[in-house]
Design an enzyme around this catalytic site. Structure first.
Site, PDB file in Angstrom:
ATOM      1  N   THR A 123       0.819  -1.220   0.000  1.00  0.00           N
ATOM      2  CA  THR A 123       0.000   0.000   0.000  1.00  0.00           C
ATOM      3  C   THR A 123       0.855   1.274   0.000  1.00  0.00           C
ATOM      4  O   THR A 123       2.019   1.258   0.442  1.00  0.00           O
ATOM      5  CB  THR A 123      -0.895  -0.011   1.260  1.00  0.00           C
ATOM      6  N   GLU A 125       0.251   3.575   1.983  1.00  0.00           N
ATOM      7  CA  GLU A 125       0.237   4.081   3.364  1.00  0.00           C
ATOM      8  C   GLU A 125       1.564   3.876   4.086  1.00  0.00           C
ATOM      9  O   GLU A 125       1.819   4.517   5.102  1.00  0.00           O
ATOM     10  CB  GLU A 125      -0.905   3.441   4.162  1.00  0.00           C
TER      11      GLU A 125
HETATM   12  P1  NAD Z   1      -9.994  -7.185   2.100  1.00  0.00           P
HETATM   13  O1  NAD Z   1     -10.001  -6.775   3.537  1.00  0.00           O
HETATM   14  O2  NAD Z   1     -11.167  -6.907   1.249  1.00  0.00           O
HETATM   15  O3  NAD Z   1      -9.723  -8.768   2.011  1.00  0.00           O
HETATM   16  C1  NAD Z   1      -8.712  -9.415   2.731  1.00  0.00           C
HETATM   17  C2  NAD Z   1      -8.873 -10.912   2.495  1.00  0.00           C
HETATM   18  O4  NAD Z   1      -7.809 -11.576   3.222  1.00  0.00           O
HETATM   19  C3  NAD Z   1     -10.191 -11.483   3.016  1.00  0.00           C
HETATM   20  O5  NAD Z   1     -10.742 -12.372   2.082  1.00  0.00           O
HETATM   21  C4  NAD Z   1      -9.789 -12.209   4.293  1.00  0.00           C
HETATM   22  O6  NAD Z   1     -10.631 -13.311   4.623  1.00  0.00           O
HETATM   23  C5  NAD Z   1      -8.376 -12.652   3.950  1.00  0.00           C
HETATM   24  N1  NAD Z   1      -7.559 -12.865   5.161  1.00  0.00           N
HETATM   25  C6  NAD Z   1      -7.392 -12.006   6.206  1.00  0.00           C
HETATM   26  N2  NAD Z   1      -6.607 -12.565   7.144  1.00  0.00           N
HETATM   27  C7  NAD Z   1      -6.240 -13.786   6.663  1.00  0.00           C
HETATM   28  C8  NAD Z   1      -5.432 -14.828   7.162  1.00  0.00           C
HETATM   29  N3  NAD Z   1      -4.828 -14.738   8.363  1.00  0.00           N
HETATM   30  N4  NAD Z   1      -5.265 -15.934   6.403  1.00  0.00           N
HETATM   31  C9  NAD Z   1      -5.885 -16.045   5.192  1.00  0.00           C
HETATM   32  N5  NAD Z   1      -6.675 -15.101   4.695  1.00  0.00           N
HETATM   33  C10 NAD Z   1      -6.859 -13.977   5.409  1.00  0.00           C
HETATM   34  O7  NAD Z   1      -8.652  -6.586   1.498  1.00  0.00           O
HETATM   35  P2  NAD Z   1      -8.385  -5.796   0.121  1.00  0.00           P
HETATM   36  O8  NAD Z   1      -8.884  -4.422   0.259  1.00  0.00           O
HETATM   37  O9  NAD Z   1      -8.822  -6.653  -1.000  1.00  0.00           O
HETATM   38  O10 NAD Z   1      -6.776  -5.736   0.155  1.00  0.00           O
HETATM   39  C11 NAD Z   1      -5.998  -6.797  -0.363  1.00  0.00           C
HETATM   40  C12 NAD Z   1      -4.530  -6.446  -0.247  1.00  0.00           C
HETATM   41  O11 NAD Z   1      -4.274  -5.229  -0.936  1.00  0.00           O
HETATM   42  C13 NAD Z   1      -4.067  -6.195   1.195  1.00  0.00           C
HETATM   43  O12 NAD Z   1      -2.778  -6.740   1.342  1.00  0.00           O
HETATM   44  C14 NAD Z   1      -4.051  -4.683   1.327  1.00  0.00           C
HETATM   45  O13 NAD Z   1      -3.108  -4.272   2.295  1.00  0.00           O
HETATM   46  C15 NAD Z   1      -3.640  -4.291  -0.083  1.00  0.00           C
HETATM   47  N6  NAD Z   1      -4.092  -2.965  -0.526  1.00  0.00           N
HETATM   48  C16 NAD Z   1      -5.421  -2.618  -0.459  1.00  0.00           C
HETATM   49  C17 NAD Z   1      -5.836  -1.389  -0.952  1.00  0.00           C
HETATM   50  C18 NAD Z   1      -7.290  -0.968  -0.934  1.00  0.00           C
HETATM   51  O14 NAD Z   1      -7.576   0.193  -1.246  1.00  0.00           O
HETATM   52  N7  NAD Z   1      -8.233  -1.844  -0.616  1.00  0.00           N
HETATM   53  C19 NAD Z   1      -4.884  -0.499  -1.496  1.00  0.00           C
HETATM   54  C20 NAD Z   1      -3.534  -0.870  -1.519  1.00  0.00           C
HETATM   55  C21 NAD Z   1      -3.157  -2.116  -1.044  1.00  0.00           C
HETATM   56  O1  DAU Z   2      -4.225   3.961   0.596  1.00  0.00           O
HETATM   57  C1  DAU Z   2      -4.432   2.585   0.453  1.00  0.00           C
HETATM   58  C2  DAU Z   2      -5.290   2.094   1.591  1.00  0.00           C
HETATM   59  O2  DAU Z   2      -6.624   2.542   1.336  1.00  0.00           O
HETATM   60  C3  DAU Z   2      -5.268   0.584   1.766  1.00  0.00           C
HETATM   61  O3  DAU Z   2      -3.966   0.173   2.058  1.00  0.00           O
HETATM   62  C4  DAU Z   2      -6.230   0.181   2.895  1.00  0.00           C
HETATM   63  O4  DAU Z   2      -6.270  -1.242   3.010  1.00  0.00           O
HETATM   64  C5  DAU Z   2      -7.610   0.694   2.546  1.00  0.00           C
HETATM   65  O5  DAU Z   2      -8.522   0.391   3.595  1.00  0.00           O
HETATM   66  C6  DAU Z   2      -7.586   2.197   2.306  1.00  0.00           C
HETATM   67  O6  DAU Z   2      -7.304   2.923   3.542  1.00  0.00           O
HETATM   68  P1  DAU Z   2      -8.036   4.304   3.896  1.00  0.00           P
HETATM   69  O7  DAU Z   2      -8.001   4.484   5.359  1.00  0.00           O
HETATM   70  O8  DAU Z   2      -7.510   5.404   3.040  1.00  0.00           O
HETATM   71  O9  DAU Z   2      -9.514   3.944   3.361  1.00  0.00           O
HETATM   72  P2  DAU Z   2     -10.975   4.207   3.990  1.00  0.00           P
HETATM   73  O10 DAU Z   2     -11.952   3.785   2.945  1.00  0.00           O
HETATM   74  O11 DAU Z   2     -11.124   3.655   5.349  1.00  0.00           O
HETATM   75  O12 DAU Z   2     -11.020   5.806   4.116  1.00  0.00           O
HETATM   76  C7  DAU Z   2     -10.798   6.643   2.988  1.00  0.00           C
HETATM   77  C8  DAU Z   2     -10.867   8.096   3.441  1.00  0.00           C
HETATM   78  O13 DAU Z   2     -12.226   8.406   3.844  1.00  0.00           O
HETATM   79  C9  DAU Z   2     -10.021   8.400   4.663  1.00  0.00           C
HETATM   80  O14 DAU Z   2      -9.543   9.730   4.563  1.00  0.00           O
HETATM   81  C10 DAU Z   2     -10.993   8.289   5.835  1.00  0.00           C
HETATM   82  C11 DAU Z   2     -12.284   8.803   5.221  1.00  0.00           C
HETATM   83  N1  DAU Z   2     -13.557   8.241   5.750  1.00  0.00           N
HETATM   84  C12 DAU Z   2     -13.681   6.899   5.815  1.00  0.00           C
HETATM   85  C13 DAU Z   2     -14.850   6.315   6.255  1.00  0.00           C
HETATM   86  C14 DAU Z   2     -15.010   4.809   6.339  1.00  0.00           C
HETATM   87  C15 DAU Z   2     -14.605   9.095   6.116  1.00  0.00           C
HETATM   88  O15 DAU Z   2     -14.485  10.333   6.046  1.00  0.00           O
HETATM   89  N2  DAU Z   2     -15.773   8.520   6.539  1.00  0.00           N
HETATM   90  C16 DAU Z   2     -15.941   7.175   6.633  1.00  0.00           C
HETATM   91  O16 DAU Z   2     -17.052   6.706   7.030  1.00  0.00           O
END
Ligand code: NAD
Ligand code: DAU
Length: 337
Positions: A123, A125
């Site tokens: 990520t 982050e």
């Molecule tokens: P998500 O939370 O939607 O899904 C995570 C999945 O991992 C789930 O299916 C869960 O059951 C599985 N999981 C969690 N713990 C586990 C364990 N101990 N063993 C096996 N499976 C397990 O996550 P996502 O948003 O799809 O993110 C996927 C990857 O991408 C993560 O590594 C996250 O850090 C990274 N990422 C996410 C974002 C985003 O915006 N969502 C952005 C950048 C990077």
């Molecule tokens: O930047 C990549 C990351 O993005 C991933 O690595 C994380 O797994 C993913 O969860 C996401 O993190 P954020 O904290 O940025 O995402 P989130 O959707 O929780 O929040 C996005 C922005 O919106 C953040 O500034 C917080 C704000 N927010 C979030 C929620 C849930 C609100 O203002 N209100 C809300 O209810």
């Protein structure tokens, strides 16, 4: 090729399984997922009957199940599994430490034993936070500066991945991606939470002043970037992946969604801020563009329109997750009083 995908029942993982099988129909996918609260098995209901898809329910911290799965002839690991929600990491840091650090180490050990190609999903982050109204962006050489238990655990996992490259010659790559959005994302996250709240006649909760900035990327564009790195990336390298060309604040984003859903500003409410809330993320993705010829294929407007439509048409998918997510937010608010 046989591929192990960890966390394939989550948001990005399930999109990636579908994307990969459509592009590489002769490959065999093994999805190892613990099915935590964040998973929705319905996300892959259209793929379940595909003979090239295999599901294994298990924890990435369990070396026995990891080794058993890998010994079936896996050649590539794409590691998505993680605890991913920043708000939950403030509530329960230990589960992040276990899955994201210990779990990644378990997978790395197994990859080392069988000398497998390993791609790690990380990520933006890990780089910390940027000031508002600045042209600064994160690039691959930006020093790590994680600020939440979630980003600290992801940073540690990235360091372990690179350590296995330098110390043991494991063929690894990393992608550090910005905020994804699109179909099959849990309604605990901001964009689907806004859309599903409005569908339910509820307001959009904006943390703090709402001037926080995220670099939104449509999920299939992230899948394309991962494919580019797996197939053409340089071993031992990391690649930044991002989506936007200009900053969009959370308040701007709320306005865009209100407009698409024909709702007015009265549907926005400011709520207490997230502790330690990172101000701004912005990714410089010049490296993956130049070296691997990747760039986002969808505009933000196209992606948001498609996402709103998807949630409007797939309530049966998100409803149970929505109930769980809003229960979590109520518990979190109560614990902070
Ligand atoms: P998500 O939370 O939607 O899904 C995570 C999945 O991992 C789930 O299916 C869960 O059951 C599985 N999981 C969690 N713990 C586990 C364990 N101990 N063993 C096996 N499976 C397990 O996550 P996502 O948003 O799809 O993110 C996927 C990857 O991408 C993560 O590594 C996250 O850090 C990274 N990422 C996410 C974002 C985003 O915006 N969502 C952005 C950048 C990077
Ligand atoms: O930047 C990549 C990351 O993005 C991933 O690595 C994380 O797994 C993913 O969860 C996401 O993190 P954020 O904290 O940025 O995402 P989130 O959707 O929780 O929040 C996005 C922005 O919106 C953040 O500034 C917080 C704000 N927010 C979030 C929620 C849930 C609100 O203002 N209100 C809300 O209810």
């Amino acid at each position: 090729m046989k591929i192990l995908i960890t966390g394939g029942s989550g948001f990005i993982g399930s999109n990636f399984v579908r994307f990969w099988l459509s592009r590489h129909p002769n490959d065999e996918i093994y999805n190892l997922d613990k099915l935590t609260y964040a998973a929705n098995p319905k996300s892959l209901s259209d793929i379940e009957s595909n003979p090239h898809y295999h599901f294994i329910k298990g924890d990435i911290c369990d070396s026995k199940i990891v080794n058993e799965t890998i010994s079936s002839g896996i050649e590539l690991i794409v590691h998505f599994a993680a605890e991913t929600h920043v708000d939950r990491s403030l509530d329960d840091p230990l589960s992040f430490l276990k899955t994201n650090i210990f779990g990644t180490h378990t997978i790395l050990e197994a990859a080392k034993k069988f000398n497998l190609r390993f791609h790690h999903i990380s990520t933006d982050e890990v780089f910390g936070a940027l000031p508002l109204d600045s042209p600064e962006k994160f690039c691959e050489t930006t020093p790590y500066d994680p600020r939440s238990p979630y980003s600290a655990s992801k940073a540690a996992s990235d360091h372990f991945v690179m350590a296995y490259y330098h110390s043991f010659g494991l063929p690894v790559t990393i992608t550090n991606c910005s905020n994804n959005y699109g179909p099959y994302q849990s309604p605990e996250k901001f964009i689907p939470r806004m859309i599903t709240n409005l569908i339910d006649g509820q307001k959009i909760p904006i943390y703090g002043d709402g001037l926080y900035v995220r670099d939104w990327l449509y999920v299939t564009d992230h899948c394309r970037a991962i494919e580019a790195v797996i197939t053409k990336g340089k071993i031992g390298q990391s690649y930044n992946v991002g989506g936007l060309v200009k900053d969009v604040s959370n308040l701007d984003l709320a306005q865009i969604i209100l407009k698409i859903m024909s709702k007015d500003e009265a549907n926005v409410e400011h709520v207490p801020d997230r502790p330690g809330h990172d101000r701004r993320y912005s990714m410089d993705w010049t490296k993956i563009q130049k070296d691997l010829n990747w760039q986002p294929s969808l505009t933000f407007e196209e992606g948001i329109m498609a996402t709103v439509k998807w949630y409007q048409n797939n309530e049966i998918w998100w409803r149970p997750m929505k109930i769980e997510a809003e229960e979590f937010y109520r518990r979190l608010a109560a614990s902070r009083k």
